[in-house]
Design an enzyme around this catalytic site. Structure first.
Site, PDB file in Angstrom:
ATOM      1  N   SER A   1     -56.855  52.255  15.889  1.00 26.10           N
ATOM      2  CA  SER A   1     -56.523  50.939  16.435  1.00 26.10           C
ATOM      3  C   SER A   1     -55.523  51.100  17.568  1.00 26.10           C
ATOM      4  CB  SER A   1     -55.931  50.038  15.340  1.00 26.10           C
ATOM      5  OG  SER A   1     -54.673  50.537  14.931  1.00 26.10           O
ATOM      6  N   LYS A   2     -55.073  49.966  18.094  1.00 22.21           N
ATOM      7  CA  LYS A   2     -54.123  49.987  19.201  1.00 22.21           C
ATOM      8  C   LYS A   2     -52.791  50.617  18.804  1.00 22.21           C
ATOM      9  CE  LYS A   2     -56.127  45.907  21.418  1.00 22.21           C
ATOM     10  NZ  LYS A   2     -55.920  44.482  21.754  1.00 22.21           N
ATOM     11  N   ARG A   3     -52.443  50.522  17.519  1.00 21.18           N
ATOM     12  CA  ARG A   3     -51.163  51.097  17.105  1.00 21.18           C
ATOM     13  C   ARG A   3     -51.181  52.626  17.189  1.00 21.18           C
ATOM     14  NH1 ARG A   3     -53.455  49.698  12.195  1.00 21.18           N
ATOM     15  NH2 ARG A   3     -53.677  51.383  10.670  1.00 21.18           N
TER      16      ARG A   3
END
Length: 233
Positions: free
Chosen positions: A202-204
């Site tokens: 994911s973006k994290r």
């Protein structure tokens, strides 16, 4: 036999990272192998999170990688279709109103079961664990769970190829097909790409998009090969 028809249905709330694009690639390759059709459907009914730049990025990614679609749809242009089908369910006694939104009544007894094409395994959920869910929001826009079922049926999608994170919402989809008396498609839930902490990429994790790799001068052929090989392990 039905002609194979698959879809890539991104939500334009952020630029798709490499995991989303791999799903598009697998749909595209499956369609081409079976002389079928590859559909692009922009699922833009979440107006609070919609980002026009994200929608543009989706087109740019697919065009750069030569993942050419045969048909294109935008869900926000299909509002009348969803309202019409919500009325069908209302007439059949499957929905009720809750604070201006329409909810679908899930069965509370028994189980919801389907055979997933990955490994031909049976997946089952006890209906008592499933809550009633919104199909039309108070703003008149459909939810993902409702619109994607209506569209998949009307667009004659034969195989729903998506990440395994959607398994938990599939009981809702199966029950909608039953309520409409429709034949459901074959569900194909792909293993997801993991980040360094073994959770879904994911973006994290600072996951990059295909456009980021293009800026770094990666060849599109190399990126396509990389994504395809991720599915072989």
């Amino acid at each position: 036999m039905e002609k194979v028809k698959v879809r890539f249905a991104p939500s334009p709330t952020g630029t798709p990272h490499i995991g989303n694009t791999r799903t598009a690639l697998f749909n595209f390759l499956f369609a081409k192998k079976n002389k079928g059709k590859f559909i692009l459907r922009i699922e833009d009914t979440d107006k609070k999170r919609f980002a026009k730049e994200a929608e543009k990025a989706i087109y740019k990614i697919l065009e750069w990688l030569d993942l050419k679609w045969d048909e294109r749809y935008v869900q926000s242009e299909r509002s009348d279709i969803y309202k019409k089908h919500a009325e069908i369910l209302r007439e059949r006694g499957f929905i009720y109103e809750d604070d201006g939104a329409l909810r679908f009544k899930m069965p509370k007894n028994g189980e919801t079961t389907w055979i997933d094409a990955v490994g031909q395994k049976e997946i089952s959920f006890k209906n008592e664990t499933q809550e009633d869910f919104v199909i039309l929001k108070s703003d008149g826009y459909p939810t993902y769970n409702f619109a994607n079922v209506v569209d998949d049926y009307l667009m004659k999608i034969t195989h729903v190829i998506r990440g395994e994170e959607f398994i938990s919402s599939t009981p809702k989809h199966v029950q909608l097909y039953k309520a409409f008396l429709w034949k459901q498609p074959i569900f194909v839930h792909l293993p997801v790409i993991l980040g360094t902490d073994k959770t879904k990429l994911s973006k994290r994790h600072c996951a990059k998009s295909a456009l980021d790799y293009r800026k770094e001068c990666f060849l599109k052929e190399a990126l396509l090969n990389f994504m395809a090989l991720l599915g072989w392990n």
